[in-house]
Design a protein around this motif. Structure first.
Motif, PDB file in Angstrom:
ATOM      1  N   SER A  24     132.650  -8.597 112.992  1.00  0.00           N
ATOM      2  CA  SER A  24     131.917  -8.830 114.228  1.00  0.00           C
ATOM      3  C   SER A  24     132.966  -8.897 115.330  1.00  0.00           C
ATOM      4  CB  SER A  24     131.131 -10.136 114.124  1.00  0.00           C
ATOM      5  OG  SER A  24     130.670 -10.526 115.398  1.00  0.00           O
ATOM      6  N   PHE A  25     132.970  -7.880 116.202  1.00  0.00           N
ATOM      7  CA  PHE A  25     134.055  -7.714 117.168  1.00  0.00           C
ATOM      8  C   PHE A  25     134.051  -8.794 118.244  1.00  0.00           C
ATOM      9  CE2 PHE A  25     135.895  -3.335 116.581  1.00  0.00           C
ATOM     10  CZ  PHE A  25     135.223  -3.045 115.409  1.00  0.00           C
ATOM     11  N   PRO A  58     132.593  -6.260 121.453  1.00  0.00           N
ATOM     12  CA  PRO A  58     131.856  -5.108 120.918  1.00  0.00           C
ATOM     13  C   PRO A  58     131.917  -3.920 121.885  1.00  0.00           C
ATOM     14  CG  PRO A  58     130.570  -7.121 120.683  1.00  0.00           C
ATOM     15  CD  PRO A  58     131.747  -7.456 121.561  1.00  0.00           C
ATOM     16  N   VAL A  59     131.984  -2.726 121.308  1.00  0.00           N
ATOM     17  CA  VAL A  59     132.232  -1.522 122.103  1.00  0.00           C
ATOM     18  C   VAL A  59     130.909  -0.870 122.530  1.00  0.00           C
ATOM     19  CG1 VAL A  59     133.414   0.712 122.092  1.00  0.00           C
ATOM     20  CG2 VAL A  59     134.308  -1.170 120.717  1.00  0.00           C
ATOM     21  N   GLU A  60     130.843  -0.424 123.765  1.00  0.00           N
ATOM     22  CA  GLU A  60     129.670   0.310 124.228  1.00  0.00           C
ATOM     23  C   GLU A  60     129.816   1.780 123.862  1.00  0.00           C
ATOM     24  OE1 GLU A  60     128.418  -0.299 128.216  1.00  0.00           O
ATOM     25  OE2 GLU A  60     128.721  -2.482 128.156  1.00  0.00           O
ATOM     26  N   ILE A  61     128.767   2.363 123.313  1.00  0.00           N
ATOM     27  CA  ILE A  61     128.831   3.783 122.953  1.00  0.00           C
ATOM     28  C   ILE A  61     127.670   4.524 123.612  1.00  0.00           C
ATOM     29  CG2 ILE A  61     129.187   5.415 121.072  1.00  0.00           C
ATOM     30  CD1 ILE A  61     129.747   3.097 119.226  1.00  0.00           C
ATOM     31  N   PRO A  62     127.833   4.944 124.848  1.00  0.00           N
ATOM     32  CA  PRO A  62     126.755   5.634 125.554  1.00  0.00           C
ATOM     33  C   PRO A  62     126.345   6.904 124.818  1.00  0.00           C
ATOM     34  CG  PRO A  62     128.590   5.150 127.038  1.00  0.00           C
ATOM     35  CD  PRO A  62     129.053   4.835 125.662  1.00  0.00           C
ATOM     36  N   GLY A  63     125.052   7.134 124.745  1.00  0.00           N
ATOM     37  CA  GLY A  63     124.568   8.388 124.153  1.00  0.00           C
ATOM     38  C   GLY A  63     124.351   8.320 122.652  1.00  0.00           C
ATOM     39  N   VAL A  64     124.831   7.268 121.991  1.00  0.00           N
ATOM     40  CA  VAL A  64     124.547   7.114 120.561  1.00  0.00           C
ATOM     41  C   VAL A  64     123.542   5.971 120.430  1.00  0.00           C
ATOM     42  CG1 VAL A  64     125.471   6.574 118.278  1.00  0.00           C
ATOM     43  CG2 VAL A  64     126.837   7.916 119.888  1.00  0.00           C
ATOM     44  N   PHE A  84     122.771   5.256 115.029  1.00  0.00           N
ATOM     45  CA  PHE A  84     124.006   4.605 114.592  1.00  0.00           C
ATOM     46  C   PHE A  84     123.785   3.854 113.265  1.00  0.00           C
ATOM     47  CE2 PHE A  84     126.699   0.642 115.398  1.00  0.00           C
ATOM     48  CZ  PHE A  84     127.895   1.234 115.046  1.00  0.00           C
ATOM     49  N   VAL A 113     124.144   2.166 121.744  1.00  0.00           N
ATOM     50  CA  VAL A 113     124.866   1.044 121.155  1.00  0.00           C
ATOM     51  C   VAL A 113     125.577   0.206 122.226  1.00  0.00           C
ATOM     52  CG1 VAL A 113     126.667   0.368 119.512  1.00  0.00           C
ATOM     53  CG2 VAL A 113     125.236   2.375 119.048  1.00  0.00           C
ATOM     54  N   ASN A 114     125.124  -1.015 122.367  1.00  0.00           N
ATOM     55  CA  ASN A 114     125.722  -2.007 123.282  1.00  0.00           C
ATOM     56  C   ASN A 114     125.717  -1.629 124.759  1.00  0.00           C
ATOM     57  OD1 ASN A 114     126.416  -3.960 121.326  1.00  0.00           O
ATOM     58  ND2 ASN A 114     128.230  -2.784 120.750  1.00  0.00           N
ATOM     59  N   ASN A 172     123.781  -8.536 118.647  1.00  0.00           N
ATOM     60  CA  ASN A 172     123.746  -7.208 118.046  1.00  0.00           C
ATOM     61  C   ASN A 172     124.754  -7.106 116.891  1.00  0.00           C
ATOM     62  OD1 ASN A 172     123.103  -4.546 117.606  1.00  0.00           O
ATOM     63  ND2 ASN A 172     124.267  -3.751 119.345  1.00  0.00           N
ATOM     64  N   GLU A 173     125.878  -7.780 117.022  1.00  0.00           N
ATOM     65  CA  GLU A 173     126.854  -7.781 115.932  1.00  0.00           C
ATOM     66  C   GLU A 173     126.235  -8.421 114.684  1.00  0.00           C
ATOM     67  OE1 GLU A 173     128.997  -5.558 117.535  1.00  0.00           O
ATOM     68  OE2 GLU A 173     130.560  -6.559 116.389  1.00  0.00           O
ATOM     69  N   GLN A 208     123.655  -6.178 113.132  1.00  0.00           N
ATOM     70  CA  GLN A 208     124.263  -5.123 112.311  1.00  0.00           C
ATOM     71  C   GLN A 208     124.774  -5.678 110.993  1.00  0.00           C
ATOM     72  OE1 GLN A 208     127.104  -2.664 114.584  1.00  0.00           O
ATOM     73  NE2 GLN A 208     126.037  -3.320 116.412  1.00  0.00           N
ATOM     74  N   ALA A 252     135.620   3.246 120.294  1.00  0.00           N
ATOM     75  CA  ALA A 252     134.294   3.564 119.771  1.00  0.00           C
ATOM     76  C   ALA A 252     134.401   4.155 118.370  1.00  0.00           C
ATOM     77  CB  ALA A 252     133.565   4.518 120.703  1.00  0.00           C
ATOM     78  N   TYR A 298     135.070   1.352 116.003  1.00  0.00           N
ATOM     79  CA  TYR A 298     133.848   0.542 115.869  1.00  0.00           C
ATOM     80  C   TYR A 298     132.862   1.200 114.892  1.00  0.00           C
ATOM     81  CZ  TYR A 298     129.895  -2.348 117.559  1.00  0.00           C
ATOM     82  OH  TYR A 298     128.834  -3.212 117.666  1.00  0.00           O
ATOM     83  N   ARG A 303     131.632   0.292 110.735  1.00  0.00           N
ATOM     84  CA  ARG A 303     130.264   0.133 110.210  1.00  0.00           C
ATOM     85  C   ARG A 303     130.019   1.042 109.016  1.00  0.00           C
ATOM     86  NH1 ARG A 303     131.190  -4.034 112.763  1.00  0.00           N
ATOM     87  NH2 ARG A 303     130.015  -4.604 114.610  1.00  0.00           N
ATOM     88  N   ILE A 356     130.830   4.418 108.943  1.00  0.00           N
ATOM     89  CA  ILE A 356     130.647   5.824 109.303  1.00  0.00           C
ATOM     90  C   ILE A 356     132.009   6.520 109.219  1.00  0.00           C
ATOM     91  CG2 ILE A 356     129.936   7.385 111.159  1.00  0.00           C
ATOM     92  CD1 ILE A 356     128.017   5.130 112.096  1.00  0.00           C
ATOM     93  N   ALA A 392     126.884  12.885 121.621  1.00  0.00           N
ATOM     94  CA  ALA A 392     126.440  11.949 122.655  1.00  0.00           C
ATOM     95  C   ALA A 392     126.964  12.406 124.011  1.00  0.00           C
ATOM     96  CB  ALA A 392     126.937  10.542 122.342  1.00  0.00           C
TER      97      ALA A 392
END
Ligand SMILES: Nc1ncnc2c1ncn2[C@@H]1O[C@H](COP(=O)(O)OP(=O)(O)O)[C@@H](O)[C@H]1O
Ligand SMILES: [Mg+2]
Lengths: 248, 443
Positions: free
Chosen positions: A85-86, A89-95, A100, A144-145, A156-157, A160, B369, B372, B376, B378, B390
């Protein structure tokens, strides 16, 4: 049974020594709290267990389920049950969260020779785990985030973690910045996953969290080493009198 | 001064002497003069573009075979299809629609008298002059006023030659007032030979008309395409362009939009995926002349190996174009240390009441990313793919013809996995003519 053994671990990055002979044993079913001032190497320890390659292991051993952990890639470690659990936590736009999580679950299933999860099963699992952490419905429909508040990211961590059912979970300051409500929800999520097989490393600054997640052992990490270990009362002492009492 | 091949100059000479309408002869002569005086004006000279331009191509390719049986296998997609073979002859596939006019531009000089060449300045770019001097044919499309085309119109340029060839294709499209058209344009080849296609398209979008214009580029590594598009928009018109650059040795897109009327909107979207030694350049120029217009440019590039890309985005807002909203984004991901992406924004704003934004980024995949996702469970490969998909999704999500969106997204996925070299089912059959020999199968 020993789940994780760390023996005399020396870790550096760009020539800078961060961990300096750290040893730690964690048995199945135990919760270990790791406390210590900022910059002493707590997150580094978490990253190294997870397999982050930017850190150099100069010396020492990492043994997980009796096997050399350093032989496994980051994703293999995760598939073998290690979850981090970071702290950030990293934001991943578009995923999307759904995409995920589905990828994560299916890859793990494939690794163990199982078929992909059915849509139906997956949706039910999501619903169940969302309830566990009282997560808003809309969050799983987002990337994601992305645009999550600090508290939502931490939830969210745990969400998951609940989805992936790891054996060794490392919570890196999951409590930082959480209000009492969120803290209760997060702790609750963790406590639901506590079984005789699952272990936790809980990295925290505050004794507060340990009222909710009661540890079996508390360690003080200072300057890259564990300088003191004890029972949960040690956390109280730390809270009251600070770290200095153990530093010479 | 950049010199072009003698065989090109010879062909241009030849074209001016052929029997043809007065309009075209005059235009050709003007263009030939411009080339003689200014040389081949060629801004973005790079080793790759120069290599293609220096290559020897035949220009006078007659039709080898017009019976090419084009058949697009996109599911749930049955557009009106017209093929242009070797830049000369139009073949229609039965489903013609009497609501619109589709003709070979060579036959409609009288109709295009006022319009032909009116949007492009031949002195500005050698490819414009070359096209004007040497075009052999192309589509003339007219959508009458108040006509809403339910079916998309697919225009396919098919090249079918027994030697390396250059084609100059000239199109002119008029959307009448309050009309609507979805247009898909692609290039396709049935031959093992390399080609260089120099397309020039002028589009006139009248008041309240709506145009969605898709351009799919998926040609072989040894082929090159220059696509120059000029769009003039009258008031309350809306144009969306989608530039999908999936594969080519060299691709150069020029898009010039003039927002002449008030309350017009233009959206220019693009994806470019370049690998190996490829080069993909895009030049977008949006000129706001009317008031209350909106323009948006979103381009995304993924550059691998030692490929190169260049994005030049211009926004010009004239003094009286108040309440303009203009934005421009170009984002690039470099997958190797040899890959190069250049982004050059140019903004010229003369009005006061303007909302304008621009941003360009060139970077690597987000390591945080990636870690991260791997944490998980992946795999690295899969995580990378998810991130790249993405990255381009922002553009793909804008595609509003569902079967094309799915196919493009699928092609992009395959392309990113390096699998498009066995292109089984792409929109175009073309990209692997060299590797695949079943050209005449369903795509
Ligand atoms: N990526 C990195 N590059 C360089 N130094 C780092 C990096 N990550 C951590 N460090 C350094 O390692 C030390 C320990 O950091 P960290 O493990 O994050 O401490 P903690 O989590 O205990 O606050 C700090 O001095 C920090 O600056
Ligand atoms: Mg930390």
């Amino acid at each position: 049974m020993k789940l994780l053994e760390i023996k005399n671990l020396w870790v550096s990055i760009n020539g800078k020594q961060i961990l300096k002979g750290l040893s730690l044993d964690i048995n199945a079913g135990e919760v270990h709290a790791v406390m210590g001032p900022n910059g002493t190497g707590k997150s580094t320890l978490a990253s190294v267990i997870a397999g982050r390659s930017i850190f150099n292991i100069d010396e020492g051993e990492l043994i997980y389920k009796g096997k050399d952990l350093t032989k496994l890639s980051v994703d293999e470690r995760a598939k073998e049950g290690i979850f981090l659990s970071f702290q950030y936590p990293v934001e991943i736009p578009g995923v999307s969260m759904v995409n995920f999580m589905r990828n994560a679950i299916d890859e793990k299933r494939k690794y163990f020779g199982q078929d992909p999860i059915s849509m139906h099963e997956f949706i039910n699992l999501m619903e169940e785990k969302k309830r566990l952490v009282e997560m808003k419905d809309t969050l799983t429909q987002r990337s994601v985030n992305e645009g999550f508040s600090g508290g939502e990211k931490k939830k969210n961590e745990i969400f998951q973690m609940a989805m992936l059912e790891p054996q060794l979970s490392i919570l890196d300051e999951t409590d930082s910045g959480l209000d009492i409500d969120a803290l209760r929800i997060v702790s609750n999520g963790v406590n639901k996953l506590r079984t005789p097989d699952n272990s936790f490393i809980v990295i925290t600054h505050y004794q507060r969290l340990l009222n909710y997640i009661v540890p079996d052992v508390v360690h003080v990490l200072y300057d890259g080493k564990i300088i003191k270990s004890g029972s949960k009362e040690l956390a109280m002492e730390l809270e009251k009198d600070g770290y200095e009492q153990f530093i010479k | 001064m950049f010199e072009i091949n003698k065989n090109i100059t010879g062909f241009i000479e030849d074209m001016t002497y052929r029997e043809q309408p007065y309009l075209f002869r005059m235009k050709r002569m003007e263009a030939a003069n411009s080339l003689r005086q200014n040389g081949f004006v060629f801004q973005n000279q790079s080793p790759v573009s120069v290599k293609f331009l220096k290559k020897k191509f035949a220009l006078d390719v007659e039709n080898a075979n017009t019976d090419i049986g084009f058949n697009c296998t996109l599911e749930n997609f049955s557009p009106l299809v017209y093929c242009l073979v070797n830049g000369r002859n139009i073949v229609d596939y039965g489903k013609s629609d009497n609501k619109i006019i589709v003709e070979n531009i060579m036959n409609v000089a009288d109709k295009v008298n006022e319009l032909f060449g009116s949007l492009c300045d031949i002195d500005e770019n050698g490819f414009y002059a070359l096209n004007t001097a040497a075009f052999t044919g192309g589509f003339y499309i007219e959508v009458p006023d108040d006509t809403v085309m339910e079916l998309p119109l697919q225009l396919v340029s098919v090249f079918n030659s027994d030697c390396d060839s250059m084609f100059n294709v000239r199109n002119l499209i008029v959307l009448g007032k309050n009309s609507q058209l979805k247009l898909i344009q692609c290039d396709d080849t049935f031959s093992d030979h390399d080609f260089f296609v120099n397309n020039l398209t002028e589009i006139f979008v009248r008041e309240d008309a709506h145009l969605d214009y898709y351009k799919l580029h998926n040609i072989s590594n040894d082929s090159a395409a220059v696509n120059s598009v000029f769009i003039e928009q009258e008031s309350h018109s809306v144009v969306k362009t989608f530039n999908m650059e999936l594969n080519a040795g060299y691709l150069s897109g020029n898009q010039n939009v003039v927002l002449g009327g008030d309350f017009a909107e233009t959206y220019a979207y693009g994806i470019y995926l370049a690998d190996r030694e490829q080069e993909m350049d895009n030049y977008v120029n949006v000129e706001h002349i009317g008031t209350d217009c909106v323009s948006q440019q979103i381009f995304k590039g993924i550059i691998d190996d030692s490929a190169r890309s260049m994005f030049t985005g211009k926004i010009i807002v004239h003094r009286d174009s108040q309440r303009t909203e203009a934005s421009q984004v170009d984002k690039n991901i470099l997958l190797t240390s040899k890959a190069k992406a250049y982004a050059k924004p140019y903004l010229e704003i003369y009005a006061d009441d303007v909302k304008c934004s621009h941003g360009a980024t060139v970077g690597q995949l987000d390591e945080e990313a990636l870690f991260y996702m791997q944490q998980r469970g992946i795999s690295y490969e899969n995580a990378r793919k998810l991130l790249l998909n993405a990255f381009v999704a922002e553009v793909i999500d804008k595609i509003n013809i569902e079967p094309i969106k799915m196919r493009v997204s699928d092609m992009v996925k395959k392309r990113l996995m390096g699998e498009l070299t066995v292109c089984d089912n792409c929109v175009l059959r073309c990209s692997n003519a060299k590797r695949q020999t079943k050209y005449f199968d369903n795509i």
